[in-house]
Design a protein around this motif. Structure first.
Motif, PDB file in Angstrom:
ATOM      1  N   HIS A   1       0.852  -1.186   0.000  1.00 18.86           N
ATOM      2  CA  HIS A   1       0.000   0.000   0.000  1.00 18.86           C
ATOM      3  C   HIS A   1       0.889   1.237   0.000  1.00 18.86           C
ATOM      4  O   HIS A   1       2.113   1.154   0.116  1.00 18.86           O
ATOM      5  N   PHE A   2       0.285   2.389  -0.151  1.00 13.69           N
ATOM      6  CA  PHE A   2       1.042   3.632  -0.189  1.00 13.69           C
ATOM      7  C   PHE A   2       1.670   3.918   1.170  1.00 13.69           C
ATOM      8  O   PHE A   2       1.097   3.603   2.212  1.00 13.69           O
ATOM      9  N   SER A   3       2.826   4.537   1.135  1.00  8.52           N
ATOM     10  CA  SER A   3       3.437   4.977   2.389  1.00  8.52           C
ATOM     11  C   SER A   3       2.744   6.254   2.846  1.00  8.52           C
ATOM     12  O   SER A   3       2.373   7.108   2.031  1.00  8.52           O
ATOM     13  N   GLU A   4       2.554   6.372   4.138  1.00  9.10           N
ATOM     14  CA  GLU A   4       1.879   7.555   4.672  1.00  9.10           C
ATOM     15  C   GLU A   4       2.662   8.824   4.346  1.00  9.10           C
ATOM     16  O   GLU A   4       2.071   9.871   4.064  1.00  9.10           O
ATOM     17  N   LYS A   5       3.971   8.719   4.324  1.00  6.30           N
ATOM     18  CA  LYS A   5       4.797   9.899   4.033  1.00  6.30           C
ATOM     19  C   LYS A   5       4.509  10.442   2.636  1.00  6.30           C
ATOM     20  O   LYS A   5       4.350  11.659   2.448  1.00  6.30           O
ATOM     21  N   ASN A   6       4.420   9.545   1.648  1.00  5.43           N
ATOM     22  CA  ASN A   6       4.156   9.993   0.283  1.00  5.43           C
ATOM     23  C   ASN A   6       2.754  10.569   0.140  1.00  5.43           C
ATOM     24  O   ASN A   6       2.564  11.602  -0.521  1.00  5.43           O
TER      25      ASN A   6
ATOM     26  N   PRO B 113      -3.120   2.106  11.182  1.00  6.87           N
ATOM     27  CA  PRO B 113      -3.665   3.468  11.197  1.00  6.87           C
ATOM     28  C   PRO B 113      -2.650   4.460  10.635  1.00  6.87           C
ATOM     29  O   PRO B 113      -1.456   4.352  10.893  1.00  6.87           O
ATOM     30  N   GLN B 114      -3.142   5.395   9.855  1.00  2.32           N
ATOM     31  CA  GLN B 114      -2.300   6.433   9.271  1.00  2.32           C
ATOM     32  C   GLN B 114      -2.936   7.793   9.559  1.00  2.32           C
ATOM     33  O   GLN B 114      -3.563   8.405   8.688  1.00  2.32           O
ATOM     34  N   PRO B 115      -2.776   8.277  10.779  1.00  2.00           N
ATOM     35  CA  PRO B 115      -3.455   9.524  11.172  1.00  2.00           C
ATOM     36  C   PRO B 115      -2.986  10.739  10.391  1.00  2.00           C
ATOM     37  O   PRO B 115      -3.725  11.713  10.264  1.00  2.00           O
ATOM     38  N   GLY B 116      -1.769  10.678   9.844  1.00  2.00           N
ATOM     39  CA  GLY B 116      -1.264  11.818   9.086  1.00  2.00           C
ATOM     40  C   GLY B 116      -2.134  12.164   7.899  1.00  2.00           C
ATOM     41  O   GLY B 116      -2.254  13.336   7.514  1.00  2.00           O
ATOM     42  N   LYS B 117      -2.751  11.143   7.271  1.00  7.69           N
ATOM     43  CA  LYS B 117      -3.632  11.397   6.131  1.00  7.69           C
ATOM     44  C   LYS B 117      -4.774  12.328   6.529  1.00  7.69           C
ATOM     45  O   LYS B 117      -5.055  13.328   5.861  1.00  7.69           O
ATOM     46  N   LEU B 118      -5.460  11.983   7.628  1.00  5.86           N
ATOM     47  CA  LEU B 118      -6.594  12.789   8.053  1.00  5.86           C
ATOM     48  C   LEU B 118      -6.169  14.193   8.455  1.00  5.86           C
ATOM     49  O   LEU B 118      -6.856  15.172   8.154  1.00  5.86           O
ATOM     50  N   ILE B 119      -5.043  14.295   9.122  1.00  2.19           N
ATOM     51  CA  ILE B 119      -4.572  15.610   9.565  1.00  2.19           C
ATOM     52  C   ILE B 119      -4.311  16.509   8.366  1.00  2.19           C
ATOM     53  O   ILE B 119      -4.728  17.681   8.335  1.00  2.19           O
ATOM     54  N   HIS B 120      -3.643  15.963   7.348  1.00  2.00           N
ATOM     55  CA  HIS B 120      -3.347  16.767   6.163  1.00  2.00           C
ATOM     56  C   HIS B 120      -4.610  17.039   5.345  1.00  2.00           C
ATOM     57  O   HIS B 120      -4.748  18.109   4.754  1.00  2.00           O
ATOM     58  N   LEU B 121      -5.537  16.089   5.308  1.00  4.78           N
ATOM     59  CA  LEU B 121      -6.796  16.326   4.609  1.00  4.78           C
ATOM     60  C   LEU B 121      -7.586  17.453   5.268  1.00  4.78           C
ATOM     61  O   LEU B 121      -8.244  18.244   4.582  1.00  4.78           O
ATOM     62  N   SER B 122      -7.532  17.513   6.585  1.00  5.84           N
ATOM     63  CA  SER B 122      -8.265  18.581   7.274  1.00  5.84           C
ATOM     64  C   SER B 122      -7.653  19.953   7.018  1.00  5.84           C
ATOM     65  O   SER B 122      -8.289  20.971   7.303  1.00  5.84           O
ATOM     66  N   ASP B 123      -6.432  19.975   6.469  1.00  8.52           N
ATOM     67  CA  ASP B 123      -5.803  21.246   6.090  1.00  8.52           C
ATOM     68  C   ASP B 123      -6.245  21.714   4.707  1.00  8.52           C
ATOM     69  O   ASP B 123      -5.896  22.830   4.300  1.00  8.52           O
ATOM     70  N   CYS B 124      -6.975  20.872   3.972  1.00 12.19           N
ATOM     71  CA  CYS B 124      -7.468  21.249   2.637  1.00 12.19           C
ATOM     72  C   CYS B 124      -8.749  22.053   2.808  1.00 12.19           C
ATOM     73  O   CYS B 124      -9.856  21.494   2.842  1.00 12.19           O
TER      74      CYS B 124
ATOM     75  N   PRO C 156      -9.068   4.086  13.897  1.00 13.08           N
ATOM     76  CA  PRO C 156      -9.579   3.712  15.219  1.00 13.08           C
ATOM     77  C   PRO C 156     -10.032   4.913  16.031  1.00 13.08           C
ATOM     78  O   PRO C 156     -10.879   4.801  16.907  1.00 13.08           O
ATOM     79  N   ASN C 157      -9.453   6.070  15.743  1.00 13.86           N
ATOM     80  CA  ASN C 157      -9.856   7.305  16.416  1.00 13.86           C
ATOM     81  C   ASN C 157      -9.433   8.495  15.564  1.00 13.86           C
ATOM     82  O   ASN C 157      -8.599   8.369  14.669  1.00 13.86           O
ATOM     83  N   ILE C 158     -10.015   9.654  15.835  1.00 12.21           N
ATOM     84  CA  ILE C 158      -9.699  10.872  15.103  1.00 12.21           C
ATOM     85  C   ILE C 158      -8.584  11.612  15.842  1.00 12.21           C
ATOM     86  O   ILE C 158      -8.719  11.894  17.034  1.00 12.21           O
ATOM     87  N   PRO C 159      -7.468  11.908  15.169  1.00 15.73           N
ATOM     88  CA  PRO C 159      -6.365  12.616  15.833  1.00 15.73           C
ATOM     89  C   PRO C 159      -6.813  13.972  16.362  1.00 15.73           C
ATOM     90  O   PRO C 159      -7.636  14.661  15.737  1.00 15.73           O
TER      91      PRO C 159
ATOM     92  N   ALA D 160     -15.143   6.994  16.450  1.00 16.15           N
ATOM     93  CA  ALA D 160     -14.382   7.706  15.427  1.00 16.15           C
ATOM     94  C   ALA D 160     -15.298   8.241  14.336  1.00 16.15           C
ATOM     95  O   ALA D 160     -15.117   9.368  13.851  1.00 16.15           O
ATOM     96  N   LEU D 161     -16.311   7.442  13.946  1.00 15.64           N
ATOM     97  CA  LEU D 161     -17.256   7.913  12.944  1.00 15.64           C
ATOM     98  C   LEU D 161     -18.035   9.121  13.465  1.00 15.64           C
ATOM     99  O   LEU D 161     -18.228  10.106  12.739  1.00 15.64           O
ATOM    100  N   MET D 162     -18.474   9.054  14.702  1.00 15.68           N
ATOM    101  CA  MET D 162     -19.225  10.168  15.273  1.00 15.68           C
ATOM    102  C   MET D 162     -18.371  11.426  15.329  1.00 15.68           C
ATOM    103  O   MET D 162     -18.822  12.523  14.982  1.00 15.68           O
ATOM    104  N   ASP D 163     -17.100  11.278  15.732  1.00 18.37           N
ATOM    105  CA  ASP D 163     -16.195  12.437  15.814  1.00 18.37           C
ATOM    106  C   ASP D 163     -15.918  13.015  14.425  1.00 18.37           C
ATOM    107  O   ASP D 163     -15.844  14.235  14.259  1.00 18.37           O
TER     108      ASP D 163
END
Length: 365
Positions: free
Chosen positions: A117-122, A147-158, A172-175, A198-201
């Motif tokens: 799968h894709f690396s979280e860094k890329n 879990p790759q929380p970095g994806k969600l964090i960067h998506l929330s910056d869009c 499993p949870n929202i950062p 996590a879905l509710m958050d």
């Protein structure tokens, strides 16, 4: 009356030549054409034609990187996540202002290879590059365990993101570092391993969310969805390895349409729902449905009490489709069953549900 002189053949030929001259088009028109091509491989081929096209390809605002199309001529064994990562990085990071982006890796081995799968860094680098302009994103990354929380964090910056489809992954949870998805209106969660909390958050971070589709997400048991602006909810749980949802609680005052599959119980107020699609038996815990005008019920293991309750609640029903199999079969007076539906103008009753005895409106099934 004098006839208008026809242009000579030479003038016609020159006119057609000028119209056919692609280079005479303004940059904005060429960029629009490139954006409509979509597939990144095709845009890259156009960029090789000349220097002007190469420069213009860097401001294309719609790109699709999909493994089936990018590597269709390569040996199946060479199609790996790392291969598409290299293609995406080499082209995407040279662009400026991508608005609509799709990056999808579909492994050809089943079951999928671990760690393919894709690396979280890329992924984070890609999102970081397009975040000032990104409005629509589809990301298919076959990571199902880590879990790759970095994806969600960067998506929330869009900050301009309005449409999101993420497939596979583990949440499993929202950062805590996640910002609100302030403009997100449409979201698809496909095969995401996610918990109820996590879905509710996540939904709480989307104040303008109008359309939500949740497709076969392991980890959910009895989710509670609160969304002030939600209008359309699809909760699909079709895969055999995903356990049915025990109870779905929906607090969405603007909800208009709901479609549910493999959900055992629905808890909602239901005041504004006008269309309800139930693909398997769903027990209702609904206060009232005065606005419901379309009800579709399908599937097995239905209980007659549940069907009767939906019909009792839907006093304004106009379209009714019942194509179900009941667990227990009993005689039914159809005039009492449907008699209150004064506005009904379209009715479908499946043969497996019952057959009507016309002489006295008695039905057996």
């Amino acid at each position: 009356m004098m006839r208008k002189p026809r242009p000579c053949y030479a003038h016609k030929q020159r006119f057609c030549k000028e119209m056919a001259d692609f280079d005479s088009l303004p940059d904005g028109v060429i960029c629009l054409i490139f954006s409509m091509l979509g597939l990144a491989q095709t845009v890259a081929q156009c960029a090789m034609v000349c220097r002007r096209w190469k420069n213009l390809s860097q401001i294309v605002d719609t790109l699709t990187f999909e493994s089936f199309q990018l590597f269709e001529n390569r040996a199946e064994s060479k199609r790996k996540a790392s291969s598409i990562e290299a293609v995406v990085s080499s082209m995407l990071l040279k662009t400026n202002g991508v608005r609509d982006l799709k990056i999808a890796y579909h492994p050809v081995v089943w079951p999928w290879i671990d760690d393919d799968h894709f690396s979280e860094k890329n992924v984070c680098t890609w999102i970081q590059h397009v975040k000032p302009s990104l409005e629509k994103l589809t990301l298919v990354d076959p990571n199902r365990t880590t879990p790759q929380p970095g994806k969600l964090i960067h998506l929330s910056d869009c900050k301009r993101l309005q449409w999101l489809n993420i497939c596979y992954g583990s949440i499993p949870n929202i950062p805590l570092e996640c910002h609100p998805f302030s403009l997100l209106k449409t979201c698809f969660l496909d095969l995401i391993v996610i918990t109820d909390s996590a879905l509710m958050d996540f939904v709480q971070l989307c104040p303008l969310l109008e359309d939500l589709t949740i497709n076969s997400c392991p980890g959910l048991q009895s989710p509670h969805i609160r969304a002030e602006n939600l209008k359309c909810l699809e909760f699909l749980n079709n895969l055999g390895n995903v356990a049915p949802i025990q109870r779905l609680c929906v607090n969405a005052p603007k909800l208009v349409k709901a479609s549910l599959s493999y959900v055992k119980e629905l808890v909602t107020e239901g005041d504004g729902i006008s269309a309800l699609v139930l693909m398997c038996h769903v027990k209702p815990r609904i206060q009232s449905m005065p606005s419901l005008n379309s009800l579709y019920m399908h599937g097995q293991n239905w209980e007659l009490d549940s069907i009767s309750e939906y019909i009792r609640l839907a006093t304004s029903l106009q379209q009714l489709h019942i194509d179900v199999k009941l667990e227990a079969k009993h005689p039914l007076r159809i005039d009492r069953f449907l008699g209150q539906l004064q506005h009904l103008n379209s009715l479908y009753i499946g043969s497996d549900f019952f057959k009507v005895w016309v002489s006295n409106f008695q039905a057996y099934y």
